[in-house]
Design a protein around this motif. Sequence first.
Motif, PDB file in Angstrom:
ATOM      1  N   SER A   1      10.574   5.424   3.615  1.00 46.42           N
ATOM      2  CA  SER A   1      10.826   5.605   5.048  1.00 46.42           C
ATOM      3  C   SER A   1       9.975   6.718   5.630  1.00 46.42           C
ATOM      4  O   SER A   1       9.624   6.672   6.816  1.00 46.42           O
ATOM      5  CB  SER A   1      12.300   5.916   5.297  1.00 46.42           C
TER       6      SER A   1
ATOM      7  N   MET B   1      12.472  -3.199   6.604  1.00 44.58           N
ATOM      8  CA  MET B   1      13.191  -2.473   5.553  1.00 44.58           C
ATOM      9  C   MET B   1      13.659  -3.426   4.450  1.00 44.58           C
ATOM     10  O   MET B   1      13.716  -3.042   3.285  1.00 44.58           O
ATOM     11  CB  MET B   1      14.386  -1.729   6.163  1.00 44.58           C
TER      12      MET B   1
ATOM     13  N   THR C   1      17.671   0.998   7.335  1.00 44.44           N
ATOM     14  CA  THR C   1      17.452   1.069   8.786  1.00 44.44           C
ATOM     15  C   THR C   1      18.145   2.296   9.368  1.00 44.44           C
ATOM     16  O   THR C   1      17.649   2.881  10.331  1.00 44.44           O
ATOM     17  CB  THR C   1      17.939  -0.209   9.489  1.00 44.44           C
TER      18      THR C   1
ATOM     19  N   LEU D   1      15.793   5.078   8.731  1.00 33.30           N
ATOM     20  CA  LEU D   1      14.698   5.055   9.698  1.00 33.30           C
ATOM     21  C   LEU D   1      15.111   5.711  11.009  1.00 33.30           C
ATOM     22  O   LEU D   1      14.332   6.466  11.610  1.00 33.30           O
ATOM     23  CB  LEU D   1      14.239   3.616   9.961  1.00 33.30           C
ATOM     24  N   LYS D   2      16.306   5.417  11.475  1.00 32.89           N
ATOM     25  CA  LYS D   2      16.793   6.016  12.727  1.00 32.89           C
ATOM     26  C   LYS D   2      16.968   7.517  12.577  1.00 32.89           C
ATOM     27  O   LYS D   2      16.616   8.280  13.477  1.00 32.89           O
ATOM     28  CB  LYS D   2      18.122   5.376  13.160  1.00 32.89           C
TER      29      LYS D   2
ATOM     30  N   GLU E   1      12.031  -2.146  11.685  1.00 33.85           N
ATOM     31  CA  GLU E   1      13.137  -3.065  11.925  1.00 33.85           C
ATOM     32  C   GLU E   1      13.778  -3.406  10.590  1.00 33.85           C
ATOM     33  O   GLU E   1      13.253  -3.086   9.518  1.00 33.85           O
ATOM     34  CB  GLU E   1      12.625  -4.344  12.589  1.00 33.85           C
ATOM     35  N   TYR E   2      14.905  -4.106  10.685  1.00 31.27           N
ATOM     36  CA  TYR E   2      15.632  -4.515   9.481  1.00 31.27           C
ATOM     37  C   TYR E   2      14.740  -5.370   8.585  1.00 31.27           C
ATOM     38  O   TYR E   2      14.745  -5.208   7.370  1.00 31.27           O
ATOM     39  CB  TYR E   2      16.905  -5.278   9.874  1.00 31.27           C
TER      40      TYR E   2
END
Length: 171
Positions: A160, A116, A101, A104-105, A112-113
């Motif tokens: 990702s 992932m 996560t 991803l950011k 979302e978690y």
Amino acid sequence: MVTHLQLFLHSLFQPFKLAAYRILPIGKVIQYVFILITVLTIFSFIQFLTGVSETAVQIKGLQQYVKDIQWLLYPFALFLLFFTSTVLLFVRISIYAAAGTVFLKLLKRRGEYRHMWRTTSFAITWPTLLSILFSFFSVSSWVATFINCIITIFLLILASLKYPKTEKTRF
């Protein structure tokens, strides 16, 4: 619906498809994880059996003791191996999913978690198989853990990149 064999093969050879499996039902993902746990437990149990045999041959008294309690020892060992493998694999998946996560950011991707976590469940396939392989070649546990960590993180970053990009908000 995707079969477990297809999921296994895609996990091994098509890392970009891992992101697409984030929308699979959680039941299918959990089934896949338990299949991996079962394979890991079987190989661990085989190692346990051969380890007990080698040790029992070296000590005569232990050989008789193992023969006397093997009806209790082997089922308990199998249960304990399955339980510890389950806990360890689920914790490992959860930790890698938290790291995913963050990826991803950083990559500015939507997810979302829970997405992932599903992706990580499939990305953990190579490291799980390699851990079985490393046990046959007496590789140091630190080296094996490091290699498995690098592979998992690499696969998570590749997956990702296939997540959708976040939309820029305009005011």
